[in-house]
Design a protein around this motif. Structure first.
Motif, PDB file in Angstrom:
ATOM      1  N   TRP A 124       0.832  -1.205   0.000  1.00 25.65           N
ATOM      2  CA  TRP A 124       0.000   0.000   0.000  1.00 25.65           C
ATOM      3  C   TRP A 124       0.866   1.254   0.000  1.00 25.65           C
ATOM      4  N   GLU A 153      -4.795   1.276   9.237  1.00 31.94           N
ATOM      5  CA  GLU A 153      -5.993   0.486   8.971  1.00 31.94           C
ATOM      6  C   GLU A 153      -5.720  -0.592   7.929  1.00 31.94           C
ATOM      7  N   VAL A 154      -4.860  -0.305   6.965  1.00 31.39           N
ATOM      8  CA  VAL A 154      -4.450  -1.340   6.008  1.00 31.39           C
ATOM      9  C   VAL A 154      -3.785  -2.499   6.748  1.00 31.39           C
ATOM     10  N   HIS A 156       0.911   4.482  -2.598  1.00 31.04           N
ATOM     11  CA  HIS A 156       0.423   5.794  -2.158  1.00 31.04           C
ATOM     12  C   HIS A 156       1.516   6.708  -1.590  1.00 31.04           C
ATOM     13  N   GLU A 165      -3.250   7.082   9.954  1.00 32.78           N
ATOM     14  CA  GLU A 165      -4.488   6.335  10.213  1.00 32.78           C
ATOM     15  C   GLU A 165      -4.871   5.413   9.058  1.00 32.78           C
ATOM     16  N   PRO A 166      -4.893   5.895   7.815  1.00 30.85           N
ATOM     17  CA  PRO A 166      -5.228   4.962   6.728  1.00 30.85           C
ATOM     18  C   PRO A 166      -4.198   3.849   6.559  1.00 30.85           C
TER      19      PRO A 166
END
Length: 234
Positions: A31, A93-94, A35, A89-90
């Motif tokens: 991820w 969460e991944v 990103h 945070e994202p």
């Protein structure tokens, strides 16, 4: 005293943890590559592990809060390569989504189903897996996290929290876990009975405090508890 409360460790007791963490960290890295490529280029799973160890050495209290530790490592990595900490945070969460992709041992669900009707069932963990997120919450009356109590096993605080919640004496509680120190020595120190779950028949005992019993499968647990309670009632 008759046994009223069954207390389970989670990682390596109800599911194998190593493949879960390996997969979760790989998913996070993938991820980040998509990103936040500057982080991915500088921090692979091993480098992140080293960064977390450095943070624990500076702030030892982080050892009982793995959620905060992982978030801080992400924030520090972002800062080092010029990203905002809004990614924390994202990104976390991944990791957590993959962290909860566990493969339960075959004996877990049948055992929980049987014991739930007769005992108060609790989970005690130093990690951040949540049985409710795994769809197992209906089998557990409570879950105790090291980060919420402020101390990690083998510290007595987690085990004492179970007794307080259940309004039970330690002798009325049985703790089941795989770790000789965190689970067996920690629970025994507060007066709980202990069961070592040894899923590898040839694995030798490595602790200094002996468990009250050893089992190779949770299918052995119900009979063991019945025998103990029968002796108590005689």
């Amino acid at each position: 005293m008759p046994i009223r409360v069954i207390c389970f460790d989670l990682d390596d007791t109800l599911w194998p943890i190593e493949p879960v963490i390996y997969h979760a960290e790989a998913q996070l890295h993938h991820w980040l590559c998509q990103h936040y490529p500057r982080i991915a280029a500088q921090f692979d799973p091993l480098t992140f592990r080293q960064l977390r160890q450095q943070l624990v050495e500076i702030q030892p209290q982080l050892s009982c809060d793995l959620t905060r530790l992982r978030k801080l490592s992400l924030a520090q990595a972002a800062a080092q390569v010029g990203y905002s900490d809004s990614l924390v945070e994202p990104a976390f969460e991944v990791f957590m989504a993959a962290r909860h992709q566990v493969q339960l041992y075959d004996d877990v669900l049948p055992t929980l189903e049987k014991l739930h009707h007769h005992y108060l069932i609790c989970a005690v963990t130093n990690g951040n897996a949540d049985v409710r997120r795994l769809g197992l919450g209906h089998w557990f009356d409570a879950i105790f996290f090291a980060r919420e109590v402020g101390a990690a096993k083998p510290h007595p605080a987690l085990f004492e929290a179970v007794c307080h919640y259940a309004q039970a004496q330690p002798a009325q509680v049985v703790h089941i876990g795989d770790d000789a120190v965190c689970d067996i020595a920690g629970a025994a120190a507060v007066g709980m009975r202990t069961v070592w779950i040894n899923r590898y028949p040839h694995k030798p005992w490595s602790g200094t405090i002996l468990p009250d019993a050893m089992i190779h499968s949770l299918t052995e647990l119900e009979k063991l508890l019945i025998n103990w309670n029968t002796k108590e009632s005689n």
